[in-house]
Design a protein around this motif. Structure first.
Motif, PDB file in Angstrom:
ATOM      1  N   ARG A  11      21.705  21.498  26.330  1.00 57.74           N
ATOM      2  CA  ARG A  11      20.754  21.385  27.433  1.00 57.74           C
ATOM      3  C   ARG A  11      20.881  20.047  28.151  1.00 57.74           C
ATOM      4  NH1 ARG A  11      16.249  24.698  26.592  1.00 57.74           N
ATOM      5  NH2 ARG A  11      15.674  24.201  28.723  1.00 57.74           N
ATOM      6  N   ALA A  12      21.926  19.297  27.833  1.00 55.03           N
ATOM      7  CA  ALA A  12      22.106  17.996  28.479  1.00 55.03           C
ATOM      8  C   ALA A  12      23.380  17.965  29.311  1.00 55.03           C
ATOM      9  CB  ALA A  12      22.153  16.896  27.417  1.00 55.03           C
ATOM     10  N   LEU A  13      23.394  17.083  30.307  1.00 53.52           N
ATOM     11  CA  LEU A  13      24.594  16.870  31.116  1.00 53.52           C
ATOM     12  C   LEU A  13      25.086  15.450  30.858  1.00 53.52           C
ATOM     13  CD1 LEU A  13      23.337  18.425  34.472  1.00 53.52           C
ATOM     14  CD2 LEU A  13      24.742  19.522  32.726  1.00 53.52           C
ATOM     15  N   LEU A  14      26.392  15.305  30.780  1.00 55.31           N
ATOM     16  CA  LEU A  14      26.968  13.990  30.514  1.00 55.31           C
ATOM     17  C   LEU A  14      27.886  13.564  31.646  1.00 55.31           C
ATOM     18  CD1 LEU A  14      27.594  11.588  28.532  1.00 55.31           C
ATOM     19  CD2 LEU A  14      29.477  12.972  27.677  1.00 55.31           C
ATOM     20  N   ALA A  35      22.871  20.129  41.848  1.00 57.06           N
ATOM     21  CA  ALA A  35      23.324  21.524  41.799  1.00 57.06           C
ATOM     22  C   ALA A  35      23.502  21.970  40.354  1.00 57.06           C
ATOM     23  CB  ALA A  35      24.628  21.680  42.577  1.00 57.06           C
ATOM     24  N   LYS A  36      24.062  21.079  39.543  1.00 58.77           N
ATOM     25  CA  LYS A  36      24.335  21.415  38.145  1.00 58.77           C
ATOM     26  C   LYS A  36      23.032  21.539  37.339  1.00 58.77           C
ATOM     27  CE  LYS A  36      27.683  21.620  34.891  1.00 58.77           C
ATOM     28  NZ  LYS A  36      29.059  22.126  34.938  1.00 58.77           N
ATOM     29  N   ILE A  37      22.074  20.660  37.621  1.00 62.95           N
ATOM     30  CA  ILE A  37      20.788  20.771  36.919  1.00 62.95           C
ATOM     31  C   ILE A  37      20.155  22.119  37.245  1.00 62.95           C
ATOM     32  CG2 ILE A  37      18.417  19.865  36.764  1.00 62.95           C
ATOM     33  CD1 ILE A  37      19.532  17.074  37.249  1.00 62.95           C
ATOM     34  N   ALA A  38      20.214  22.485  38.539  1.00 59.50           N
ATOM     35  CA  ALA A  38      19.610  23.750  38.966  1.00 59.50           C
ATOM     36  C   ALA A  38      20.314  24.940  38.319  1.00 59.50           C
ATOM     37  CB  ALA A  38      19.661  23.855  40.491  1.00 59.50           C
ATOM     38  N   SER A  39      21.655  24.914  38.285  1.00 60.98           N
ATOM     39  CA  SER A  39      22.382  26.088  37.787  1.00 60.98           C
ATOM     40  C   SER A  39      22.345  26.169  36.263  1.00 60.98           C
ATOM     41  CB  SER A  39      23.827  26.077  38.286  1.00 60.98           C
ATOM     42  OG  SER A  39      24.531  24.987  37.725  1.00 60.98           O
ATOM     43  N   SER A  40      22.263  25.024  35.591  1.00 63.86           N
ATOM     44  CA  SER A  40      22.357  25.050  34.133  1.00 63.86           C
ATOM     45  C   SER A  40      20.994  25.012  33.440  1.00 63.86           C
ATOM     46  CB  SER A  40      23.173  23.849  33.650  1.00 63.86           C
ATOM     47  OG  SER A  40      22.470  22.644  33.917  1.00 63.86           O
ATOM     48  N   MET A  73      13.483  17.175  39.217  1.00 69.32           N
ATOM     49  CA  MET A  73      13.978  18.472  38.750  1.00 69.32           C
ATOM     50  C   MET A  73      13.713  18.646  37.259  1.00 69.32           C
ATOM     51  SD  MET A  73      17.424  18.822  40.986  1.00 69.32           S
ATOM     52  CE  MET A  73      17.462  20.613  40.859  1.00 69.32           C
ATOM     53  N   ASP A  74      12.810  17.813  36.735  1.00 71.29           N
ATOM     54  CA  ASP A  74      12.370  17.930  35.350  1.00 71.29           C
ATOM     55  C   ASP A  74      13.474  17.678  34.325  1.00 71.29           C
ATOM     56  OD1 ASP A  74      10.493  18.252  33.407  1.00 71.29           O
ATOM     57  OD2 ASP A  74      10.677  20.426  33.304  1.00 71.29           O
ATOM     58  N   ALA A  75      14.349  16.735  34.644  1.00 72.15           N
ATOM     59  CA  ALA A  75      15.367  16.339  33.670  1.00 72.15           C
ATOM     60  C   ALA A  75      15.277  14.827  33.484  1.00 72.15           C
ATOM     61  CB  ALA A  75      16.762  16.721  34.153  1.00 72.15           C
ATOM     62  N   GLU A  76      15.345  14.401  32.231  1.00 72.28           N
ATOM     63  CA  GLU A  76      15.250  12.966  31.967  1.00 72.28           C
ATOM     64  C   GLU A  76      16.629  12.314  31.966  1.00 72.28           C
ATOM     65  OE1 GLU A  76      12.724   9.880  29.661  1.00 72.28           O
ATOM     66  OE2 GLU A  76      13.139  11.606  28.389  1.00 72.28           O
ATOM     67  N   THR A  77      16.713  11.143  32.606  1.00 76.76           N
ATOM     68  CA  THR A  77      17.992  10.429  32.666  1.00 76.76           C
ATOM     69  C   THR A  77      18.001   9.280  31.669  1.00 76.76           C
ATOM     70  OG1 THR A  77      18.158  10.934  35.012  1.00 76.76           O
ATOM     71  CG2 THR A  77      19.575   9.192  34.189  1.00 76.76           C
ATOM     72  N   VAL A  78      19.067   9.208  30.884  1.00 75.25           N
ATOM     73  CA  VAL A  78      19.229   8.095  29.951  1.00 75.25           C
ATOM     74  C   VAL A  78      20.587   7.441  30.221  1.00 75.25           C
ATOM     75  CG1 VAL A  78      19.242   7.366  27.539  1.00 75.25           C
ATOM     76  CG2 VAL A  78      17.909   9.374  28.212  1.00 75.25           C
ATOM     77  N   VAL A  79      20.568   6.152  30.520  1.00 70.77           N
ATOM     78  CA  VAL A  79      21.808   5.399  30.741  1.00 70.77           C
ATOM     79  C   VAL A  79      22.254   4.825  29.410  1.00 70.77           C
ATOM     80  CG1 VAL A  79      22.805   3.359  31.852  1.00 70.77           C
ATOM     81  CG2 VAL A  79      21.305   4.880  33.151  1.00 70.77           C
ATOM     82  N   VAL A  80      23.496   5.109  29.015  1.00 73.92           N
ATOM     83  CA  VAL A  80      23.964   4.662  27.699  1.00 73.92           C
ATOM     84  C   VAL A  80      25.222   3.814  27.802  1.00 73.92           C
ATOM     85  CG1 VAL A  80      23.001   6.716  26.583  1.00 73.92           C
ATOM     86  CG2 VAL A  80      25.393   6.714  27.269  1.00 73.92           C
ATOM     87  N   GLY A  81      25.453   3.015  26.754  1.00 73.11           N
ATOM     88  CA  GLY A  81      26.714   2.269  26.636  1.00 73.11           C
ATOM     89  C   GLY A  81      26.793   0.998  27.450  1.00 73.11           C
TER      90      GLY A  81
END
Lengths: 126, 126
Positions: A11-14, A35-40, A73-81
């Motif tokens: 359920r996450a995008l990288l 677009a990807k959040i909406a489709s996935s 769009m109800d997705a949480e963003t986490v910046v890593v690294g």
């Protein structure tokens, strides 16, 4: 290569930022991502910046923007690294990335997103 | 940016190829990857090539090499995200990537690695 790939993992995008960002690329990334959040139906976005030796105000604004759009769009963003030197420079520049969550690495970032999904399911189920 | 980042996700490592590969970069990637497998104890390597519009014999050889080296270090390599046009071209060129496992996307590639870890634990435990 004029697009940054967005990989779906559950359920996450990288997104791994490896190239120098410029206006067009940042805009394309935002478009592709929404677009990807909406489709996935993804609920989380991980952005890995471990390649970046410099994070300037342009990149900082882009990260803020992505986080704001994803949140709508109800997705949480986490910046890593983020590299230690980058963190120091950001604070010196007065760019605290206040709108963005951060985690030390992908594993921890994914744990934040999983936790959020878990909480959501409990709320949803209850 | 002269290095391709290698992200650790649990017991797997993820590499996203986004830039044009050349000799130096391919060598650096192999070196970094073997060091990372050794330090992390990873059992799987996912290589995403969804950004690549062309996979020539150089890239094909690099993928084969990485898979062979990883195998010696007891990690399975899965190449994911190959575009349909790339697959067609590879077969036309007679490059069948026989030494490399492939999967349609990161999720499926990760499933292959998880399955392998699972099998390993059963064997190990018994």
């Amino acid at each position: 290569m004029d697009r940054i790939p967005i990989l779906q993992m559950g359920r996450a995008l990288l997104i791994t930022i490896q190239v120098d960002m410029h206006d067009q690329l940042a805009l394309a990334l935002e478009e592709d991502l929404t677009a990807k959040i909406a489709s996935s139906g993804a609920r989380g976005v991980l952005i890995d910046i471990s390649s970046l030796e410099i994070v300037d105000s342009f990149i900082g604004r882009m990260l803020d923007n992505i986080a704001a759009v994803s949140k709508l769009m109800d997705a949480e963003t986490v910046v890593v690294g983020m590299r230690p030197a980058v963190a120091i420079t950001l604070v010196e520049l007065g760019l605290s990335l206040s709108g963005v969550r951060t985690a030390l690495n992908v594993d921890r970032g994914m744990a934040i997103i999983q936790q959020r999904l878990h909480d959501y399911e409990i709320t949803d189920g209850g």
